[in-house]
Design an enzyme around this catalytic site. Structure first.
Site, short mmCIF file in Angstrom:
data_model
loop_
_atom_site.label_atom_id
_atom_site.label_comp_id
_atom_site.label_asym_id
_atom_site.label_seq_id
_atom_site.Cartn_x
_atom_site.Cartn_y
_atom_site.Cartn_z
N PHE A 154 62.62 23.30 -11.72
CA PHE A 154 64.45 23.07 -12.12
C PHE A 154 64.94 23.31 -11.83
CE2 PHE A 154 62.93 26.51 -14.79
CZ PHE A 154 64.05 26.39 -15.36
N LYS A 178 59.99 14.54 -4.54
CA LYS A 178 59.64 14.59 -5.89
C LYS A 178 60.36 15.81 -6.58
CE LYS A 178 57.39 15.75 -9.16
NZ LYS A 178 58.47 16.80 -10.34
N GLU A 181 61.33 16.85 -13.01
CA GLU A 181 61.75 16.28 -13.91
C GLU A 181 62.98 16.34 -14.41
OE1 GLU A 181 58.68 18.06 -13.80
OE2 GLU A 181 57.61 18.29 -15.77
N SER A 231 56.18 27.62 -11.01
CA SER A 231 55.71 28.52 -11.47
C SER A 231 54.69 28.73 -10.77
CB SER A 231 55.37 28.63 -12.65
OG SER A 231 54.74 27.65 -13.30
N CYS A 286 64.24 33.01 -9.37
CA CYS A 286 63.32 33.70 -9.16
C CYS A 286 63.01 34.60 -8.17
CB CYS A 286 61.91 31.79 -7.67
SG CYS A 286 62.88 32.66 -6.28
N GLU A 389 56.45 36.73 -16.49
CA GLU A 389 57.33 36.26 -15.96
C GLU A 389 58.20 35.53 -16.83
OE1 GLU A 389 57.73 32.67 -13.65
OE2 GLU A 389 59.62 33.73 -12.44
P1 NAD Z 1 56.90 24.39 -12.94
O1 NAD Z 1 55.76 24.89 -12.58
O2 NAD Z 1 56.99 24.16 -14.61
O3 NAD Z 1 56.70 23.19 -12.24
C1 NAD Z 1 57.25 23.04 -10.58
C2 NAD Z 1 57.28 21.25 -10.28
O4 NAD Z 1 55.33 21.00 -10.25
C3 NAD Z 1 58.23 20.19 -10.87
O5 NAD Z 1 58.13 19.38 -9.96
C4 NAD Z 1 56.22 19.70 -12.29
O6 NAD Z 1 57.14 18.13 -12.82
C5 NAD Z 1 55.49 20.13 -10.91
N1 NAD Z 1 54.11 20.32 -12.17
C6 NAD Z 1 54.56 20.99 -13.42
N2 NAD Z 1 53.31 20.86 -13.92
C7 NAD Z 1 52.10 20.47 -12.89
C8 NAD Z 1 50.90 20.40 -13.37
N3 NAD Z 1 50.07 21.11 -13.90
N4 NAD Z 1 50.17 19.68 -11.74
C9 NAD Z 1 50.75 19.63 -11.11
N5 NAD Z 1 52.72 19.37 -10.79
C10 NAD Z 1 52.93 20.73 -11.97
O7 NAD Z 1 58.49 25.30 -13.22
P2 NAD Z 1 59.99 25.29 -12.93
O8 NAD Z 1 59.86 25.12 -14.79
O9 NAD Z 1 60.17 23.98 -13.15
O10 NAD Z 1 60.68 26.14 -12.53
C11 NAD Z 1 60.50 27.66 -12.39
C12 NAD Z 1 59.32 28.53 -11.79
O11 NAD Z 1 59.55 28.02 -10.52
C13 NAD Z 1 59.23 29.72 -12.17
O12 NAD Z 1 58.22 30.41 -12.27
C14 NAD Z 1 60.10 30.18 -10.99
O13 NAD Z 1 59.77 31.83 -10.44
C15 NAD Z 1 59.73 29.47 -9.71
N6 NAD Z 1 60.15 29.46 -8.64
C16 NAD Z 1 60.10 30.11 -7.53
C17 NAD Z 1 60.79 30.18 -6.53
C18 NAD Z 1 59.75 30.84 -5.11
O14 NAD Z 1 60.90 30.56 -4.81
N7 NAD Z 1 59.22 31.71 -5.48
C19 NAD Z 1 61.91 29.48 -6.50
C20 NAD Z 1 62.31 28.95 -7.30
C21 NAD Z 1 61.69 29.00 -8.41
#
Ligand code: NAD
Length: 499
Positions: A154, A178, A181, A231, A286, A389
């Site tokens: 997000f 994708k 959401e 994450s 991140c 985090e």
């Molecule tokens: P998230 O992991 O909750 O969700 C990311 C994506 O995965 C979303 O599209 C979500 O719909 C999907 N998703 C969630 N749970 C899932 C599951 N169990 N199985 C399959 N798909 C699933 O992350 P978030 O809260 O949207 O974003 C924040 C996180 O992203 C933080 O941890 C941040 O550090 C990380 N991030 C990392 C980078 C990088 O380059 N390393 C860049 C931006 C954000």
């Protein structure tokens, strides 16, 4: 463009926008107001099959479109993005909560990836060597993988999807996006611009949802590669499942980035950079500098000025162009409660709260998900704040006697995204750069996030896979090489032409 209100987000399949019937609609919030501005269908295998089929059907023609022609679509969309820039940024601020100036950074960095991908004819060039044996030549060239998919978090509604699709489609793949959401609207607007730029139907498709939708993509036999950002627990699982199903996977995960403050650091510029690193985008980056380690006298030199600056930050709604705060809301009510709870736990464990964001109230947006910026000092290595985090507007400050101790503390982390040092000593900077276990390092730069031409090179539990996102590694990820060895025999000594 006015922020979109009350819309049900369609999927985009084979060049057509389509409302999905019979799927639960997840709410999309405006975090500044705590109001629902749209709903997103939580799709499953049925919709995934539909978008994959559309992407598969579009692949042969798109693959055969010359790279310079594919690049023309990107040149055109770059102009359209510039024209719509300010409206798109207000849309980002509205669905995410970040300030307008942070939204501008989000989209600007994304446009830079489009610019990078415009150079695809050069980037795709192969290698050749003539006469590897007498009369035999060899060359390699790059081929697209086929249908590839991108799954996004997000926190950067524009940039993260734009890390993926410009390079993927420039390489000749067809793409399924994708989006998160929680922030599906920005890419909906951007894809409408791609349509206007002449992208053929099916080259880029959008499907919405959460785990069920992602699992269907991971298991689909016609999806060749998955680019994921999110994450760490989810990234690890995506990498495991995706590779198990024979796909190429790059999965960028979470982070806990350390900023080491040396006693000789420039006070004003360091304080400004630490403030921006910790509280930019309300800490939901991140590459946020969420953990500072003050070495020796650095704490006494820097912390009073830092606390003063941070205490003066204005927090408020970001969805009004004319009155922008220094920091916006966090993404959801649950996330606000989680971050607040982590500060409580950190304080209970003995850390000292210097500025307390838990008390922040915003009179003109009482239902927004606001937390003020929190600086919490004297955090011990075993404090619960260090175990996870935080991903919110919290700067944890640790103390260390030496640089070695500070580096050792940073290297205890399972993550390895970014790390920065503020110092005037070249020797300290060199030691830090060589020894810190993180893939992106800043020397007097608080947020060392690489631009489009370089890989976003996280290490350890911040990245699962072999080829990183962005830059030449991105091109490598979205292509496979073919190596051709050629020998020609003489053909009747030219007699055939003589006839
Ligand atoms: P998230 O992991 O909750 O969700 C990311 C994506 O995965 C979303 O599209 C979500 O719909 C999907 N998703 C969630 N749970 C899932 C599951 N169990 N199985 C399959 N798909 C699933 O992350 P978030 O809260 O949207 O974003 C924040 C996180 O992203 C933080 O941890 C941040 O550090 C990380 N991030 C990392 C980078 C990088 O380059 N390393 C860049 C931006 C954000």
């Amino acid at each position: 463009m006015k922020p979109t209100v009350d819309q049900a987000c369609p999927i985009y399949v084979g060049g057509k926008w389509k409302q999905v019937e019979g799927r639960t609609g997840g709410p999309v919030f405006n975090p500044s107001r705590g109001s629902v501005i749209a709903t997103v269908p939580m799709c499953g295998p049925e919709e995934v099959n539909e978008v994959v089929a559309a992407a598969k059907a579009a692949f042969p023609d798109w693959r055969d479109t010359p790279p310079n022609e594919r690049a023309q679509v990107l040149f055109r969309v770059k102009i359209l993005l510039e024209d719509a820039f300010e409206d798109l940024c207000l849309g980002i601020s509205t669905e995410h909560g970040k300030t307008l100036s942070e939204a501008r950074g989000d989209l600007r960095r994304g446009i830079e990836v489009v610019e990078f991908a415009c150079g695809i004819p050069t980037l795709l060039m192969g290698e050749s060597l003539e006469n590897i044996a007498r009369g035999i030549d060899c060359h390699t060239d790059r081929h697209p993988l086929g249908v590839v998919a991108g799954i996004c978090p997000f926190n950067f509604p524009a940039l993260v999807p734009m890390w993926m699709w410009p390079i993927a489609i420039a390489c000749g793949n067809t793409f399924i996006l994708k989006p998160s959401e929680k922030v599906p609207l920005t890419m909906q607007r951007v894809v409408a611009l791609l349509e206007k730029a002449g992208l053929p139907p099916g080259v880029l498709n959008i499907v919405h949802g959460g785990r069920e939708c992602v699992d269907a993509l991971l298991e689909h036999p016609d999806v060749a590669a998955i680019s994921f950002v999110g994450s760490t627990p989810v990234a690890r699982e995506i990498h495991r499942k995706g590779t198990l199903h024979g796909k190429r996977v790059q999965a960028a995960g979470g982070a806990k980035n350390f900023i080491v403050l040396m006693p000789d650091a420039d006070v004003d510029r360091t304080v400004e950079a630490v403030q921006d690193g910790a509280f930019g985008c309300a800490g939901e980056r991140c590459m946020a500098g969420s953990t500072a380690v003050a070495v020796g006298e650095a704490g006494e030199r820097l912390l009073p000025a830092l606390a003063e600056r941070v205490g003066a930050m204005k927090v408020g709604p970001t969805d009004v162009r004319e009155s922008q705060p220094d920091m916006g809301a966090v993404i959801s009510a649950e996330h606000k409660a989680r971050v607040s709870g982590l500060i409580d736990a950190g304080e209970r464990a003995g850390a000292k709260v210097l500025t307390d964001g838990r008390k922040t109230r915003v009179a003109d947006a009482p239902d927004g998900y606001f937390l003020g910026p929190t600086v919490i000092d004297q955090v011990a290595p075993d404090n619960p704040l260090m175990a996870t985090e935080v991903f919110g507007p919290v700067l944890a400050v640790l103390r260390a006697k030496t640089l070695d101790e500070a580096i050792a503390e940073a290297n205890k982390q399972a993550f390895g995204n970014g790390a920065a040092i503020f110092t005037n000593s070249g020797k300290a900077a060199r030691e830090f750069r060589r020894n810190v276990s993180a893939g992106m390092v800043g020397i007097n730069v608080g947020v060392p996030a690489p631009l489009a031409y370089f890989p976003f090179s996280g290490w350890n539990d911040s990245f699962f896979g072999d080829l990183h996102i962005q830059g030449k590694e991105g091109v490598e990820f979205f292509t496979k090489r073919k190596t051709t060895t050629t020998r020609w025999f003489s053909f009747g000594d030219g007699e055939i032409w003589a006839k």
